[in-house]
Structure formats: structure tokens, C-alpha cells
Design a protein around this motif. Sequence first.
Motif, PDB file in Angstrom:
ATOM      1  N   THR A   2       1.435  12.626  -1.715  1.00 44.16           N
ATOM      2  CA  THR A   2       2.243  11.439  -2.005  1.00 44.16           C
ATOM      3  C   THR A   2       2.008  10.349  -0.962  1.00 44.16           C
ATOM      4  N   VAL A   3       1.945  10.729   0.301  1.00 42.79           N
ATOM      5  CA  VAL A   3       1.742   9.753   1.365  1.00 42.79           C
ATOM      6  C   VAL A   3       0.340   9.142   1.280  1.00 42.79           C
ATOM      7  N   ILE A   4      -0.651   9.921   0.871  1.00 43.52           N
ATOM      8  CA  ILE A   4      -2.001   9.376   0.707  1.00 43.52           C
ATOM      9  C   ILE A   4      -2.003   8.293  -0.371  1.00 43.52           C
ATOM     10  N   VAL A   5      -1.318   8.527  -1.474  1.00 42.89           N
ATOM     11  CA  VAL A   5      -1.251   7.525  -2.545  1.00 42.89           C
ATOM     12  C   VAL A   5      -0.538   6.266  -2.068  1.00 42.89           C
ATOM     13  N   ARG A   6       0.551   6.435  -1.319  1.00 39.18           N
ATOM     14  CA  ARG A   6       1.275   5.277  -0.796  1.00 39.18           C
ATOM     15  C   ARG A   6       0.402   4.476   0.170  1.00 39.18           C
ATOM     16  N   ALA A   7      -0.339   5.180   1.019  1.00 41.32           N
ATOM     17  CA  ALA A   7      -1.214   4.484   1.967  1.00 41.32           C
ATOM     18  C   ALA A   7      -2.366   3.787   1.248  1.00 41.32           C
ATOM     19  N   ALA A   8      -2.885   4.407   0.197  1.00 41.21           N
ATOM     20  CA  ALA A   8      -3.981   3.777  -0.555  1.00 41.21           C
ATOM     21  C   ALA A   8      -3.513   2.527  -1.277  1.00 41.21           C
ATOM     22  N   MET A   9      -2.290   2.538  -1.802  1.00 40.09           N
ATOM     23  CA  MET A   9      -1.749   1.349  -2.458  1.00 40.09           C
ATOM     24  C   MET A   9      -1.492   0.232  -1.453  1.00 40.09           C
ATOM     25  N   GLY A  10      -1.054   0.592  -0.246  1.00 41.42           N
ATOM     26  CA  GLY A  10      -0.869  -0.421   0.789  1.00 41.42           C
ATOM     27  C   GLY A  10      -2.180  -0.951   1.338  1.00 41.42           C
ATOM     28  N   GLN A  11      -3.249  -0.162   1.195  1.00 44.63           N
ATOM     29  CA  GLN A  11      -4.557  -0.598   1.680  1.00 44.63           C
ATOM     30  C   GLN A  11      -5.047  -1.830   0.923  1.00 44.63           C
ATOM     31  N   ARG A  12      -4.672  -1.960  -0.332  1.00 45.82           N
ATOM     32  CA  ARG A  12      -5.143  -3.086  -1.131  1.00 45.82           C
ATOM     33  C   ARG A  12      -4.623  -4.417  -0.586  1.00 45.82           C
ATOM     34  N   LYS A  13      -3.476  -4.383   0.066  1.00 50.07           N
ATOM     35  CA  LYS A  13      -2.915  -5.610   0.623  1.00 50.07           C
ATOM     36  C   LYS A  13      -3.377  -5.830   2.059  1.00 50.07           C
ATOM     37  N   LYS A  14      -3.346  -4.782   2.875  1.00 50.02           N
ATOM     38  CA  LYS A  14      -3.701  -4.911   4.284  1.00 50.02           C
ATOM     39  C   LYS A  14      -5.184  -4.685   4.558  1.00 50.02           C
ATOM     40  N   LYS A  15      -5.874  -4.034   3.596  1.00 45.14           N
ATOM     41  CA  LYS A  15      -7.304  -3.745   3.715  1.00 45.14           C
ATOM     42  C   LYS A  15      -7.612  -2.892   4.940  1.00 45.14           C
ATOM     43  N   ASN A  16      -6.729  -1.960   5.248  1.00 41.48           N
ATOM     44  CA  ASN A  16      -6.967  -1.016   6.328  1.00 41.48           C
ATOM     45  C   ASN A  16      -7.525   0.278   5.756  1.00 41.48           C
ATOM     46  N   PRO A  17      -8.474   0.898   6.437  1.00 44.29           N
ATOM     47  CA  PRO A  17      -9.021   2.157   5.920  1.00 44.29           C
ATOM     48  C   PRO A  17      -7.983   3.272   5.960  1.00 44.29           C
ATOM     49  N   VAL A  18      -8.023   4.123   4.965  1.00 44.09           N
ATOM     50  CA  VAL A  18      -7.115   5.258   4.880  1.00 44.09           C
ATOM     51  C   VAL A  18      -7.828   6.472   5.457  1.00 44.09           C
ATOM     52  N   THR A  19      -7.351   6.972   6.590  1.00 47.32           N
ATOM     53  CA  THR A  19      -7.939   8.139   7.240  1.00 47.32           C
ATOM     54  C   THR A  19      -6.954   9.295   7.193  1.00 47.32           C
ATOM     55  N   GLU A  20      -7.502  10.487   7.164  1.00 47.01           N
ATOM     56  CA  GLU A  20      -6.649  11.666   7.086  1.00 47.01           C
ATOM     57  C   GLU A  20      -5.778  11.813   8.326  1.00 47.01           C
ATOM     58  N   ALA A  21      -6.331  11.555   9.501  1.00 48.40           N
ATOM     59  CA  ALA A  21      -5.565  11.713  10.737  1.00 48.40           C
ATOM     60  C   ALA A  21      -4.360  10.772  10.766  1.00 48.40           C
ATOM     61  N   ALA A  22      -4.558   9.505  10.371  1.00 46.09           N
ATOM     62  CA  ALA A  22      -3.466   8.541  10.401  1.00 46.09           C
ATOM     63  C   ALA A  22      -2.395   8.897   9.381  1.00 46.09           C
ATOM     64  N   VAL A  23      -2.796   9.268   8.189  1.00 44.41           N
ATOM     65  CA  VAL A  23      -1.823   9.601   7.146  1.00 44.41           C
ATOM     66  C   VAL A  23      -1.066  10.876   7.499  1.00 44.41           C
ATOM     67  N   PHE A  24      -1.779  11.860   8.048  1.00 45.75           N
ATOM     68  CA  PHE A  24      -1.129  13.131   8.378  1.00 45.75           C
ATOM     69  C   PHE A  24      -0.097  12.951   9.486  1.00 45.75           C
TER      70      PHE A  24
END
Length: 455
Positions: free
Chosen positions: A356-378
Motif C-alpha cells: 500500500t505504501v509503495i502505491v502511495r509513494a508512486a502516486m506522489g512521485q508523479r507530482k514531486k518526480k522523486n524516485p521510489v526506492t525500497e529503502a525509503a518506502v520501507f
Amino acid sequence: MKFTRMGFLLIFFPEEHHHHQQHQQQSIPPKKSPNFTNTFQSSSNLLLGKAQSTISICLLLLFLTVLLFTLTTLPNTAPSAAGAASRRRLLLHHHQTVQTSSNLSHALQKMGALYRRGNKAMNDVVVAHVPEAVTSHVLKLFLRLFFRSSLAARSDLVLVFPARRLDFDDVVLHESDLFLKLLDRYAEEFNNTGAAAFDVGNFMKLNRKEKEIQEPIWGRRSFNYSGEPVDSNRPSYGSVVGFDVDELDPENSLSGFLDPVPMSLRRWAVYPMLLGRVKRNFKHILLIDVKEILLTGDPLGRFRSLSPESVLLKHISQPVSGKHGRRGPARPRQVHAGIVIGGAKGVRRLANEMLTVIVRAAMGQRKKKNPVTEAAVFNQLVGNGYFLKNVELVPASESALPELSQLGVGQLGVKSGLGNYSVVRRAEGGVQLCQCQLSPWMAHSQITAADLTFS
């Protein structure tokens, strides 16, 4: 009278008048009656309409036949999943080719590969995911360390691959065969003398506490395990199976949010499917990264007396001093996503929340354009108590994950080995292991840092 009647006829029908009438009849076209013309046109239109209707019906029947044939030959998927359906067909063909070449049977519900079927059902399972950059040598090192640890006597091993490879199949089959030969050799010595050069006690003592053998869940069911008594002289060992991500996540659930989806993130979409299918068969679960983490012991030992919701995470060790020898600024302790230890319920809940958190981070990436990494999300997941409100995080004073490069030979000594650590981490920055000197036929029962060499 007859002749007179003929003469009368010749007088009223002269020859010139007769030819004149014939000429007029030939020059003037005959007129048809209106009723005949309308009837003829109506009949022609009716025949033409029937012909057109017949042709249209034939074409419609032909189109429906072709459409029905096409639908029956295609899989029953939505138009948006056409790409996934094509991948599944190619994947199925690939699996059939791989399994035919390696002579492997399915592991579970016509999926996966059964490398080795254990001789009993286990309460614990190790789910090891293989990242894209893992080589055959790294996989071999991980398997040899796992088979030599006491964890192999208590758990099944599930390998999750980005894609099935014949060289990986060969490595797993070869190492499993060597391990069974090693086990049989020293089990006989252990039964005769009570000790062996290779520590097989963990594989033997479990049998003495059991009365009946339970059949493993992997592979085809058999009736040989029904009420079979336990042979205390036979060692116990778990199964070794393998899946790839397309089998457990055929639609690539995160593809609509990330492009591409790395193995480090996609594995969290695989866990709910995999762990959900075996949730009634295992009490404890260990999630581990084959490339980053090495098993040298049994980290699940302390959890066999804790609640099913308990989970232990490992912190990453931080440097003590700063650039000039002084202690650097205090930073929040980061946890390593490559190792998750705990009860079955707790690990499943954590995996679901991580997805769930990965999906939330991926949706926020579209606005902030930050890469989604496993370490940061975890670490975001662990730092937010709301997501893990149904998970019991176990505090541990010694939960730091040591690096293998920090455990020098001079520091440990030959006798101390790595017995004080059940899991270790490969060095930061991608230190490559050049040769695996850890032979399964070694007489030493403990693993030392000298057994591993680095480039």
C-alpha cells in the motif's frame, strides 16, 4: 354458299388495306397495360430484396462464426489485459520448456518448480528473493550457507526469481544434491558415535520429538505419509522450491504506477499471493534478499515462543566518527528491507502494508518526480505507527546487521567463526565475492570469515 362466303370476305379485307394495317402495327410499338408493368416491377423488386437479405444473412453468419472461433481460441481476459495474457502464454511455454529440460515437477497448484521435496512438513519457511543482478556464484554461496545452517533443518526454502533460468536451476539442483550426500554421510556417523565432523544434530533431534510424519505441501500429494511412524535415525530436511514473479503476479500489479518495476519493489506484490496460499501451513516466516544478506544461523529461533503478530527488523550499522574523527550528527536509525523475521500473521500484514505504501509513494512521485526506492518506502512504513498498528515490532538491543567485511579473520579467529551472528550483510558499495571456498564437504562445522574471499 361456301364460294359466295369466300368472295364476301375478299371484298371487306382487301390486300392493300391489309398491308397498310400491318405496316402501321410494325411501326407503332405495342402498348402494355399499366397493370402488367407494375406487377413486373413489383416482382423484380421483391426478388432483388430477397436476394439481398439472403446475402446479408450469409455474411452475418460467416462473421459470427469467425468471431466465435476467435473468442474460443483466446484466453478469457479483458482487453486491457491483452499484454499480460500474451506474457502468460509465453511464460507458460517457457515454464514447460524449462521443466522438461530439468525434469522438474510443479511446486504448488501447477506453478513453480520443485527442486527438492523434503521428507516432512515444516512449520517455518524462508522466502528468498533473487534480484536481477544476482549471479550463479552468489546464488551458490547463499545456498551453501543456508544448507549448513540449522535453519535448513526446520524450514522450507522458497526462491523467487525475476525469471526462471536454466543455470539457476542447475545450481539449485546441484547444491541440493551435494547437501543430501553430506547429510547422509554424517548422519550415519552421528547415529553410530553420537557426534560427527559436520553438525547434523539439528537434523536428527527433531525426529525424536515427533510421533508421525506430516506430508509437505509442495508437489503432488502422496499416501505414503498417512500414519507413518517417525524413524529417529533418519535426518529431517525441508523442501526447496522456486517461483518467478510472473507466476505469482501475472498482471504486474505495480506496472500502472511505476515503469519499470524493479524486483526489489515487485516482490512486495508477490508476497500477498504466495503467503496467502500457504498461510495455514507455516507459523514463522523469514523474508530475505539473496544478494544483500547471508544466513549463517537460525534467526527464527527466538520467535518460536512469541506471538504470531511479532516482527523483528534489523538496523543498518552507522559509522561512529565523522570526517575529522569526531562523532557525526545523530541520524534516525535506518532498517534494512532485505531481512524481515517474524510470525506468519505479522509478516503477512507488514507485506500488505508495504504494498500500500509503495502505491502511495508512486502516486506522489508523479507530482514531486522523486524516485521510489525500497529503502525509503520501507523506512517510511516502519516510522509510521499507523500502518503497522496490527503488527508487534519486537525491540531488540542487538538488532544491528553487521557487515561481513567488518568481521575480519584476525578479529574473529578460526575457532570463533560466525556463530555469534545468524545473519550478516555484504559490504556496502557492492563488494564482489570472487571465489566461494566454502565447500559442503568441509570437516569444520562452523563457518569462519576465512572461508569467504573477496575481490
